[in-house]
Structure formats: structure tokens, C-alpha cells
Design an enzyme around this catalytic site. Structure first.
Site, PDB file in Angstrom:
ATOM      1  N   ASP A 157       0.870  -1.180   0.000  1.00 16.50           N
ATOM      2  CA  ASP A 157       0.000   0.000   0.000  1.00 16.50           C
ATOM      3  C   ASP A 157       0.908   1.232   0.000  1.00 16.50           C
ATOM      4  O   ASP A 157       2.058   1.159   0.435  1.00 16.50           O
ATOM      5  CB  ASP A 157      -0.923   0.015   1.226  1.00 16.50           C
ATOM      6  CG  ASP A 157      -2.213   0.801   0.966  1.00 16.50           C
ATOM      7  OD1 ASP A 157      -3.302   0.204   1.043  1.00 16.50           O
ATOM      8  OD2 ASP A 157      -2.127   2.020   0.681  1.00 16.50           O
ATOM      9  N   LYS A 209      -0.056   2.887   6.007  1.00 15.03           N
ATOM     10  CA  LYS A 209      -0.896   1.725   6.300  1.00 15.03           C
ATOM     11  C   LYS A 209      -0.052   0.463   6.458  1.00 15.03           C
ATOM     12  O   LYS A 209      -0.362  -0.405   7.271  1.00 15.03           O
ATOM     13  CB  LYS A 209      -1.955   1.538   5.205  1.00 15.03           C
ATOM     14  CG  LYS A 209      -3.042   2.610   5.287  1.00 15.03           C
ATOM     15  CD  LYS A 209      -4.167   2.422   4.281  1.00 15.03           C
ATOM     16  CE  LYS A 209      -5.235   3.494   4.511  1.00 15.03           C
ATOM     17  NZ  LYS A 209      -6.317   3.461   3.506  1.00 15.03           N
ATOM     18  N   ASN A 216       3.280   2.232  -4.741  1.00 14.07           N
ATOM     19  CA  ASN A 216       2.099   2.258  -5.590  1.00 14.07           C
ATOM     20  C   ASN A 216       2.369   1.352  -6.789  1.00 14.07           C
ATOM     21  O   ASN A 216       3.240   1.661  -7.614  1.00 14.07           O
ATOM     22  CB  ASN A 216       1.835   3.707  -6.027  1.00 14.07           C
ATOM     23  CG  ASN A 216       0.598   3.829  -6.888  1.00 14.07           C
ATOM     24  OD1 ASN A 216       0.072   2.835  -7.392  1.00 14.07           O
ATOM     25  ND2 ASN A 216       0.132   5.054  -7.049  1.00 14.07           N
ATOM     26  N   ASN A 250      -9.540   0.629  -7.004  1.00 16.32           N
ATOM     27  CA  ASN A 250      -9.657   1.296  -8.302  1.00 16.32           C
ATOM     28  C   ASN A 250      -9.247   0.370  -9.436  1.00 16.32           C
ATOM     29  O   ASN A 250      -8.557  -0.632  -9.250  1.00 16.32           O
ATOM     30  CB  ASN A 250      -8.821   2.590  -8.316  1.00 16.32           C
ATOM     31  CG  ASN A 250      -7.336   2.318  -8.199  1.00 16.32           C
ATOM     32  OD1 ASN A 250      -6.672   2.017  -9.186  1.00 16.32           O
ATOM     33  ND2 ASN A 250      -6.806   2.371  -6.981  1.00 16.32           N
ATOM     34  N   CYS A 309     -10.334  -9.780 -19.611  1.00 16.59           N
ATOM     35  CA  CYS A 309     -11.217 -10.595 -20.467  1.00 16.59           C
ATOM     36  C   CYS A 309     -12.657 -10.124 -20.379  1.00 16.59           C
ATOM     37  O   CYS A 309     -13.342  -9.967 -21.381  1.00 16.59           O
ATOM     38  CB  CYS A 309     -11.212 -12.050 -20.015  1.00 16.59           C
ATOM     39  SG  CYS A 309      -9.796 -13.001 -20.534  1.00 16.59           S
ATOM     40  N   CYS A 311     -16.946  11.670  -1.609  1.00  9.55           N
ATOM     41  CA  CYS A 311     -16.295  10.407  -1.292  1.00  9.55           C
ATOM     42  C   CYS A 311     -17.305   9.292  -1.339  1.00  9.55           C
ATOM     43  O   CYS A 311     -18.499   9.495  -1.185  1.00  9.55           O
ATOM     44  CB  CYS A 311     -15.594  10.450   0.056  1.00  9.55           C
ATOM     45  SG  CYS A 311     -16.705  10.463   1.462  1.00  9.55           S
ATOM     46  N   CYS A 366      -9.131 -11.505 -25.738  1.00 13.65           N
ATOM     47  CA  CYS A 366      -8.685 -10.635 -24.643  1.00 13.65           C
ATOM     48  C   CYS A 366      -7.573  -9.700 -25.125  1.00 13.65           C
ATOM     49  O   CYS A 366      -6.710 -10.095 -25.919  1.00 13.65           O
ATOM     50  CB  CYS A 366      -8.175 -11.485 -23.478  1.00 13.65           C
ATOM     51  SG  CYS A 366      -7.593 -10.486 -22.090  1.00 13.65           S
ATOM     52  N   CYS A 415      -2.396 -12.890 -21.038  1.00 13.18           N
ATOM     53  CA  CYS A 415      -3.576 -13.743 -20.850  1.00 13.18           C
ATOM     54  C   CYS A 415      -3.704 -14.708 -22.018  1.00 13.18           C
ATOM     55  O   CYS A 415      -3.948 -15.910 -21.832  1.00 13.18           O
ATOM     56  CB  CYS A 415      -4.835 -12.897 -20.705  1.00 13.18           C
ATOM     57  SG  CYS A 415      -6.367 -13.854 -20.695  1.00 13.18           S
TER      58      CYS A 415
END
Lengths: 428, 428
Positions: A117, A140, A163, A200, A245, A266, A319, A324
Site C-alpha cells: 500500500d 498503512k 504504488n 480502483n 477478459c 467520497c 482478450c 492472458c
């Protein structure tokens, strides 16, 4: 702090003995001494850590932190609970779901946890479980490592304040997943499972990319912006749909999520929904790792109606994710042998189960669509959401429009075909 | 501790000024001073409590602990979130489910929490959420009050270290529920809801007795001894079955549960199952108190198959509990008016919903039986449990034997009759 205070008492003693005129000073020093003694008592009531436990024992004594877990073996649920110490789980996103998932795995005695995090703890996080007001301002990852190592020092914790959607962050993420120092003989990557607990789309796509590249099984989780529904999903590269996919049932539709926060808006959140989603996620993790029960490929949670849809999603041959497609090719090579095994298993089951209605073709009307066209669930007039947000899950009503012969479980033509082959075999 | 250390520094200053010969002593005292300064820094990194918040605000700033909850209003989920501060919830049993339920309600900003338990924290509890190793030896009520008041000082906490199954304990329990000092104008008892999070039959019967006597709505929860299933249930005296009306699907069959522990045997438990059950329980609580979504009368959780059965249970006119019979009589007096309202609502719904199959009569084969004959779920050979234990929930397979026209929901003849009346009305 105790050692510090003891030294202070010694200093005060020697100070007292070296006094030329002990009249006034003696009483001051006595006062100081009693104050230090009080401080010592206070310091003694401060947190102490439990010691490490060498082997998990099933002994039923109050001092055994693993007795209730080892009892799963005696109850016939798990064959070998202690295997949990061999496993490494990576948790991406230590928020409302990830932090609780990390605590559950820590209390279950998982071997090794990797935490990722970049955010800091805020008072605004206090409506979800895990973080405490005194941790506000800490990262965190630091706050989680502190709490988790106090709860269970047996777990090997590695935390990464980064990140994963940045180039540098993604590289560190990849190399940390590849690192096999915890179990050098392990096949594949250095972790057994990746849990995505991010909030997200961008971060989910980064986890998807990493897991497709590493051929790494992972689970995705999410909670809707209105806080009242959520889901978990199992993703096995090449075998199930990847995150690219099939568009997620949950996405903020087109709006950059960062603008939401910036403009004084928020998303809502509840400790209940996030606790349930974390519980379902880690339960699915335990079932997968310790091989008991049925691992759910997808499980939704609509809390307004206490409705829990399930389904399975095949990979999309078109895809957009190159890794993948690679994994799909590899899977197709081993598929014939696996299909044969599935048919054999179904035949065995068919002999012991009375006849009943089979699946109607695509009864849930689920289709795999290109990810450039995110699936939209039209908000009904009574349940309207602000612009830019769509519901994560359709309301139970929408599912109930299609009468079900079995509880809410949808499979794809793939399995339908197998069933038809099975019928043909049985007709002989 | 900070104030204490500040005073100590002042004392040392005055000590220094009163010195007749500052040669040797001065350096000792300087040493002491730097030590105290170091202690002050350490003390500053120790837990600090967040301040109380006068009014709940929806402002989106990092320092607002309620922004994500108040957002439920903007999202259209809850009409008036701040009403939560008016409510009192009593939680009986602060174990694996009750402690997490208490934490969730605390983080949601509930007005007042009443906590009941007689047990102490043990290391053997560390496989469930909430309690920490440093709390071992404390009573569960003390440890919970400590943690919860740190998390949210806005919640009024009252804790009772007692066993409600003793005569004295039951009396204190009753009088604490009757106490209306928090909201003197409230109708009925002094609490809005009682949550039963106990782990034995005797304590459940005590909660049932108290709630029947006080005409108090409550919710029951439980987790099976094999740790992989659980349930929550809403009980409204006179309107739904009480705990004595219908035998619980979960009971240790005839064996005194205390002997289980004594003989070196313990039930299994998992933080996942208990976290999910606590989440479903508090979600149902929020839906009931804040009036959103559909409150579930009964919701089961079979984690091995991720199956969530629901049902409704009518009161038993032959219930052995005298207070339940009283509440049933009272309810029958107001029933005609309520039935009329239900029929009117169904008619309105019938106009907007396309025709579909209705319930088959008692499709789930559920019957209300006398509590002197607890319902037994036969353990299948593959899922055998130790002697004296029965499964809390039947396996999903057993439910699936009965094909469902709708998702797993069973109602009783009562509602069936209403539907028949409705059909008759529609046929006119």
C-alpha cells in the site's frame, strides 16, 4: 521504558548519597522517587508481546493460540491444518478489505504475508475495521505490520510502501512476488496466492498484468461505492477469465476516480460490508490453500436483499491482454486431459444423483464483452446513484426475473457442451 | 504519563536551583534531565485518543471519522444516518462474533452499547478477531471497553461482567435493559435491540426469556462447532417464532457443553466464519435501525458451499414459554389490521410484477416442533462429527433436493393463506 526507569532510580539513589546537605533536597528526591515508581507501574501495564510458537499444537489449553484452528482437523474439515505455515499470501491494498483479510490470515497463522500500500492512515478510515486512531499519520503498511506482529509474531511479514501502478512500484511488486527465499523449492512464483483488495480499476489492471505474466492464481475483491454490495472472484490465468477478459461488474463508469475525492465527494463505506467481503475472501483462500469445501469462482454479496449470486467466467479468446492469451494457449494444451477427468467425475456423480432439471442455456444472460465497453447496470429510478457511478451488482430483483432451476449459479457453454457429451454417453 | 513527566522536569529544575554545591550533582541532574526528555518523546509516541465529535458531519476531509458513513445519505441508501446516535444496542457474549459486532457498531458511531460477558481473554481466543495478546487475563468486557473507547470515544459504553444464566446475573441483565436514562422518552425497554452472540443453549434461552418478558426485538447468531457454518435470526416476540417455539437448527444434542471443554475437547473456530456472521448480524441491525434494504428474518451461511439459506418462522401456539404465549395473544389482537396492510401491499406489487410461479406449499419441508424434541440433522457418513455434536446447518445438497421456484426462501401457511385470499381478490 522499564530499563530506562530502573536506571533513573539508581541515579537518584547515588544522587542522594552524594548530597552534602540532605535537609531540603531529601524530600524533593523522595518525591521524585515515588513518581518514578508510579511510572514503572504504568510502564508494566503497557503492551507485552506473546512469544513465538515453534510447532502448532492441538492441545486444549487456554495458552495455546492454535487449539481452535487445529480442532478443524479433529472435526474432519481440514486434513492437515499446519500446512498453512508453508504458504505465502500477497495482499495488495491494505484498506477496508485488505487490512481485515491480513488480520484474519495472521490470526490463522499463515506462513508469510506480503503487504502492499502507499497510503497513510486517516481518521476518515475509522469507520472500517482494523486501524486505530493512534495510528493516524502512519503509513498503512507500517501500522499494519505493527498490529499484525503484535497479534501473531509467528507470521513472517514483509511490507512494501509503494504504488503498484507506477513503473518503479510495479517492478518492485513483480520482483517481490518472484522472490523464493521463503520456500526455495516452490514451483512458479514465490507466493501461493495474490489477494487484490484495491479500490480502483488501474490498480486491478496492474495486479492482473503481474499475475498473467507470472501465471499466478489470484483473487479479486471489491465493494461498491454505495457500500452495500461487494464481490470476490478467483482468477486462474488461462483457465478463467482474467480481469481484462470480462469487464468487472464494478467500475466507476469512465470517471477518473481520483477526481471524486478531489472534488469533496467520497464513496460510502461500512465496516459490515467490508468485513463480510474480507471474510468471504479469506474463507475462499483457506479453502483453496488447505483443500476443503468448494472454492467459489465468483461470489457476490448484495446486502440490501442478502442475495449472494455466483457464476463462472471463461477466458475471452479476444482478450486485449497478451499475457492472458499466452496463458490461454498453454491451458488449451492441457485441456483435453482435464476435460476427460471432468467427464469421468460427472459420470460418477450422475450415477449417485437422482434426475433433475439441467441448466437452461445461459439462464443468467451473462455475456463476455470487450473491455472497451464496460458493462453498465442501469440504475433504477428508486435506487439512483450520482453521475459517474454504477452499482457493483445488479439488484436481486434483476436476477430473479430469470427463474432458476438451481440456486443462482451460471456456467458457460463450455461446461454445457460437456454435459451434452455426458448425456450422450449416458444414453448409450 | 506526559503530565507526570512534565512535573518531574519541573521538580528537577527546582532541585537544581536549591543546590548548595553544584559541582558533582549538576552533571547527575543534567543526565537525569536528558533521560526524562527521552522518556517524554517515548510517551508522545504512545497511544493518544481521538477527541469526541459533537455532530456527525458529511464533510470530506481526512480528519472526519464519519465522512464515509454520512456518504450513505448522499448515495441514497439511508435517509438520516445521524439517527444512529439515538440507538442503544445490547450485545450478550463478547466472543468471536460479539466482539466484532461491537467493534462494527462502535465504528459506525452507535449511540450506546451495553456489553455482557463473564469470561476472560485467553491466548486460545487469538484465532478470532478483536482481542490482542496483551489483553490476556483481562475480562472480555474490560478489554473490549478499553479498545472500543479508544476507537470511538463518542459511543456510550456500559459493560457488565456477569453470567446471565445465574439468578443474580439475569436480574442485573433485566434491570440494565429496562434502564431508560440514555433516552427517557423511548417506548418499551431502554434498548432498541439485543444481539445474542453467546455460544450455548442455556444463555440463548436466558436472552429469549428476557426479551419475551420485555417484548424486546432481538437477533440471535451462532456458529457451528466445526467452524464452517453459521446463522443470524431476527426474533420479534409474538410475531416470529421465539427461541423456545422452534428448536434451533444448532444445538449440541443433549450433551452438557461444559463437559466438552473439561475433557480436553474444544470446538473449532475461524476468524473468517465469525467475521462473516458478525458482519451479516450488524448489517441486519443497521437495516433494521436505519430502515433501509430488507431485514432478513433468518440467514444461514454454509461456507463449504457458499450457500446462504433464508426462511421465516411463525410462533408456535404450543410454545412452552409463557411470556411468548402472552406476546402471541397481544400480536393476534393487532393482526387483522396488519394482514389488511400486507394484502394491500401485495396487491400493489402484483399490479407491477409479471405472473410467475407461486410458492409450493411448505416446499422446504420445515415444520414447527416442540422444543422437548430438538430437531436433529443426521450427519452423513462423509461429514461425520464427534458424538454429541450436530451440524448447525444442513449441507446445501439437502436444501437442493427440493427444487425451488424462487431463491431459497420459505414462508409458512399464514402467508400462503394471504396469497390465496389475494388470488381470490384478483380473480374477481
Amino acid at each position: 521504558m522499564e530499563a530506562e526507569l530502573k536506571e533513573m532510580l539508581n541515579d537518584l539513589d547515588s544522587l542522594k548519597q552524594s548530597l552534602p546537605d540532605p535537609s531540603n533536597l531529601a524530600s524533593s528526591i523522595l518525591k521524585l522517587q515515588s513518581r518514578v515508581e508510579h511510572l514503572t507501574k504504568l510502564a508494566k501495564s503497557a503492551p507485552v508481546r506473546r512469544t513465538k510458537v515453534q510447532d502448532m499444537s492441538a492441545e486444549v489449553v487456554d495458552s495455546n493460540p492454535y487449539s481452535r484452528l487445529m480442532a478443524l482437523q479433529r472435526m474432519g474439515i481440514v486434513d492437515n491444518y499446519e500446512r498453512i505455515r508453508d504458504f505465502s499470501v500477497a495482499i495488495v491494498g491494505i484498506g477496508g478489505v485488505g487490512s481485515v483479510a491480513a488480520e484474519m490470515l495472521t490470526r490463522c497463522g499463515i506462513g508469510r504475508l506480503l503487504l502492499y500500500d502507499y497510503d497513510k492512515v486517516e481518521l476518515a478510515n475509522m469507520n472500517r475495521l482494523f486501524f486505530r486512531p493512534e495510528q493516524v499519520g502512519m503509513t498503512k503498511t507500517d501500522a499494519a505490520s505493527q498490529t499484525l506482529s503484535d497479534i501473531n509474531p509467528d507470521v513472517v511479514l514483509e511490507s512494501f510502501t509503494l504504488n503498484i501502478t507506477t513503473v518503479q512500484g510495479f517492478e518492485t511488486f513483480m520482483s517481490s512476488l518472484r522472490n523464493k527465499s521463503f520456500r526455495p523449492n516452490k514451483e512458479g512464483s514465490g507466493v501461493d496466492l495474490v489477494l487484490s483488495c484495491v479500490d480502483n480499476y488501474e490498480a486491478r489492471m496492474a495486479v492482473n498484468q503481474a499475475c498473467n505474466e507470472l501465471n499466478q492464481t489470484w483473487m479479486e475483491s471489491g465493494v461498491s461505492e454505495d457500500a452495500v454490495s461487494g464481490h470476490i472472484q478467483l482468477l486462474i490465468p488461462g483457465e478463467t477469465a482474467c480481469f481484462a477478459c470480462a469487464p468487472p461488474l464494478v467500475v466507476a463508469s469512465g470517471v477518473d476516480e481520483r477526481t471524486l475525492k478531489r472534488e469533496g465527494v467520497c464513496a460510502a463505506s461500512l465496516p459490515t460490508t467490508m468485513g463480510v467481503v474480507a471474510g468471504l475472501l479469506v474463507q475462499n483462500t483457506l479453502k483453496l490453500l488447505l483443500q476443503f469445501g468448494q472454492v467459489s469462482p465468483y461470489l457476490g454479496y448484495n446486502s440490501l436483499k442478502d442475495f449472494f449470486p455466483t457464476m463462472e467466467m471463461r477466458p475471452n479468446p479476444q482478450c486485449s491482454n497478451a499475457a492472458c492469451l499466452e496463458r490461454q494457449k498453454e491451458y488449451l494444451l492441457v485441456k483435453p486431459a482435464r476435460d476427460a477427468a471432468i467427464i469421468a467425475k460427472m459420470e460418477a456423480e450422475a450415477l449417485s444423483v437422482p434426475e433433475g432439471p439441467l441448466h437452461a442455456d445461459n439462464e443468467w444472460n451473462i455475456s463476455v464483452v470487450d473491455d472497451s465497453e464496460p458493462e453498465r447496470t442501469d440504475a433504477t429510478s428508486s435506487d439512483a446513484l450520482p453521475d459517474g457511478l454504477t452499482r457493483e451488482l445488479p439488484a436481486a430483483d434483476e436476477f430473479q426475473k430469470f427463474p432458476a432451476a438451481e440456486p443462482a449459479t451460471a456456467t458457460f457453454d463450455d461446461i454445457e457442451e460437456l454435459r451434452k457429451q455426458l448425456d450422450a454417453l449416458n444414453a448409450d
